[in-house]
Design a protein around this motif. Structure first.
Motif, mmCIF file in Angstrom:
data_model
loop_
_atom_site.group_PDB
_atom_site.id
_atom_site.type_symbol
_atom_site.label_atom_id
_atom_site.label_comp_id
_atom_site.label_asym_id
_atom_site.label_seq_id
_atom_site.Cartn_x
_atom_site.Cartn_y
_atom_site.Cartn_z
ATOM 1 N N GLU A 30 -2.492 -3.805 -11.155
ATOM 2 C CA GLU A 30 -3.603 -3.163 -10.450
ATOM 3 C C GLU A 30 -3.158 -1.748 -10.103
ATOM 4 O OE1 GLU A 30 -6.610 -4.222 -9.891
ATOM 5 O OE2 GLU A 30 -6.410 -6.301 -10.548
ATOM 6 N N ASP A 52 -9.204 0.717 0.017
ATOM 7 C CA ASP A 52 -9.106 0.387 -1.412
ATOM 8 C C ASP A 52 -7.912 -0.533 -1.668
ATOM 9 O OD1 ASP A 52 -11.296 2.036 -1.979
ATOM 10 O OD2 ASP A 52 -10.000 3.786 -2.249
ATOM 11 N N LEU A 53 -6.788 -0.186 -1.067
ATOM 12 C CA LEU A 53 -5.580 -0.998 -1.227
ATOM 13 C C LEU A 53 -5.781 -2.391 -0.654
ATOM 14 C CD1 LEU A 53 -2.580 -1.414 -1.874
ATOM 15 C CD2 LEU A 53 -2.024 -0.235 0.267
ATOM 16 N N VAL A 86 0.335 2.252 -6.601
ATOM 17 C CA VAL A 86 -0.502 3.362 -6.150
ATOM 18 C C VAL A 86 0.129 4.664 -6.658
ATOM 19 C CG1 VAL A 86 -1.575 4.519 -4.194
ATOM 20 C CG2 VAL A 86 -1.137 2.057 -4.093
ATOM 21 N N VAL A 89 -7.922 -4.620 -2.894
ATOM 22 C CA VAL A 89 -7.198 -5.153 -4.055
ATOM 23 C C VAL A 89 -6.302 -6.319 -3.628
ATOM 24 C CG1 VAL A 89 -5.426 -4.639 -5.780
ATOM 25 C CG2 VAL A 89 -7.285 -3.025 -5.380
ATOM 26 N N ALA A 99 -5.703 6.996 -3.222
ATOM 27 C CA ALA A 99 -6.514 5.840 -2.837
ATOM 28 C C ALA A 99 -6.490 5.652 -1.330
ATOM 29 C CB ALA A 99 -5.989 4.581 -3.522
ATOM 30 N N LEU A 102 -3.861 1.954 -8.751
ATOM 31 C CA LEU A 102 -4.745 2.747 -7.893
ATOM 32 C C LEU A 102 -4.334 4.216 -7.963
ATOM 33 C CD1 LEU A 102 -4.930 0.484 -4.707
ATOM 34 C CD2 LEU A 102 -6.617 0.676 -6.536
#
Length: 285
Positions: free
Chosen positions: A68, A78-79, A41, A82, A74, A70
Motif C-alpha cells: 500500500e 489517509d494512513l 509513505v 489504509v 499523505a 501512499l
C-alpha cells in the motif's frame, strides 16, 4: 583466542527453509497463502529497496505480498484509513508500517491503530506488554533474531550475566526482556551509563544496539565474552560496520557476530516467522 563466528547468513537460510515448509502447511489450513501487507509513505530509496527485499522473500517462500503506497504528503486520515482496511482484510495476516514515517505524520497513533495480532514488527504496545510479561506474542524481528543466533549456536543463557547496550523500543529493550525470559541476569546500559567498560567486563554476554560505530572496544570486555552486534553504520569509506570494533573484540571474545553477515540476515527471516505466527494465531481465534 579464535572466536566462534555467529554466522547469520547460514542461519537465515536455515530459517527460510523451515518457513517455506510451514507456509505450505498453513496454506492447506487457510485455503490460501499466508499474507503480508506493507504500508509505505513516500518513496525513500532505502525504504523502497527494503520493501522490494521483503516482497521477493515472501514470493520466494510462498507468502502473498501487498504494498500500500501512499504519497509523501499523505494525511494522517489517509494512513489510518489504509490501516483500518488492512486490519479487516481476511487475506492479510501481517501488517508492517515502513518506518520512519514523514515528520508530519503521527507514528504513535499509526501504531496504535494496528490490529496487534497482525503487527509483524512487534511494535504495538500490547505486543510489547506481552513480551514484558513473558507471555506469547509477536516479538520485534531484530532481537528475536539475536536470540535465535545464540540459541542455535548452543550459547547457554540461563544463569548468565548479560548486558544490553542501547534501550530502543525495537531492539535494546526487547532484547533485554528476551534475555530475562531466558533466565539471564540482565543489565541495560545506555548513553548515560558511567564507566561502561566496568559494567561490561562483569558480563558473559554483551549485546550492542547503540547506533554508534565501534563503540565497544576490546578492553571493555572480558576474555570469553559472547558478543552480539546489532549495529549498522556506514564508515567514511562506505563500508558497513557495527557498534563493536570487530577486529579487536574478536581477539578476546568466545563468540561474536560479524557486521555484515551477523544479525542482519536473520532479521528478515524472523519477519517471515512472525507472519506465520500471526496467521496461526488468527486460525485459533
Amino acid at each position: 583466542m579464535t572466536p566462534i563466528i555467529l554466522d547469520g547468513r547460514s542461519l537465515a537460510q536455515e530459517l527460510r527453509q523451515e518457513a517455506e515448509l510451514e507456509l505450505v502447511e498453513l496454506q492447506h489450513r487457510l485455503g490460501r497463502p499466508a499474507g503480508m501487507a506493507v504500508i509505505q509513505v513516500g518513496n525513500d530509496p532505502a525504504s523502497s529497496r527494503y520493501v522490494r527485499t521483503i516482497s521477493k522473500l515472501c514470493h520466494t517462500l510462498g507468502a502473498s505480498f501487498r504494498l500500500e503506497q501512499l504519497a509523501a504528503d499523505a494525511a494522517q486520515d489517509d494512513l489510518l484509513r489504509v490501516i483500518a482496511t488492512l486490519n479487516s482484510a481476511d487475506e492479510v495476516d501481517g501488517i508492517m508500517i515502513q518506518m520512519p514515517l514523514p515528520p508530519h505524520l503521527d507514528t504513535t497513533s499509526a501504531i496504535l491503530a494496528l490490529d496487534y495480532r497482525k503487527d509483524v514488527d512487534g511494535v504495538h504496545p500490547i505486543n510489547a506488554g506481552l513480551l514484558a510479561q513473558g507471555r506469547p506474542g509477536i516479538v520485534p524481528n531484530t532481537p528475536a533474531g539475536g536470540i535465535e543466533l545464540l540459541r542455535r549456536n548452543g550459547i547457554e543463557l540461563r544463569g548468565k550475566r548479560a548486558a544490553v547496550v542501547g534501550r530502543s523500543p525495537v531492539v535494546g529493550r526487547p532484547m533485554a526482556q528476551l534475555l530475562t525470559t531466558a533466565d539471564a541476569t540482565v543489565t541495560i546500559c545506555h548513553s548515560r551509563t558511567t564507566n561502561l567498560g566496568d559494567v561490561l567486563r562483569t558480563c558473559e554476554i554483551v549485546c550492542v544496539a547503540a547506533g554508534r560505530p565501534r563503540l565497544i572496544t576490546a578492553e571493555m570486555i572480558s576474555p570469553g565474552t559472547v558478543v552480539v552486534d546489532f549495529g549498522t553504520n556506514v564508515d567514511a569509506e562506505g563500508q558497513l560496520i557495527g557498534d563493536v570494533d570487530f577486529a579487536g573484540v574478536a581477539e578476546r571474545a568466545r563468540a561474536i557476530t560479524p557486521v555484515p553477515g551477523g544479525t542482519g540476515p536473520v532479521t528478515n527471516s524472523m519477519l517471515i516467522k512472525n507472519i506465520i505466527t500471526a496467521a496461526r494465531t488468527r486460525l485459533v481465534q
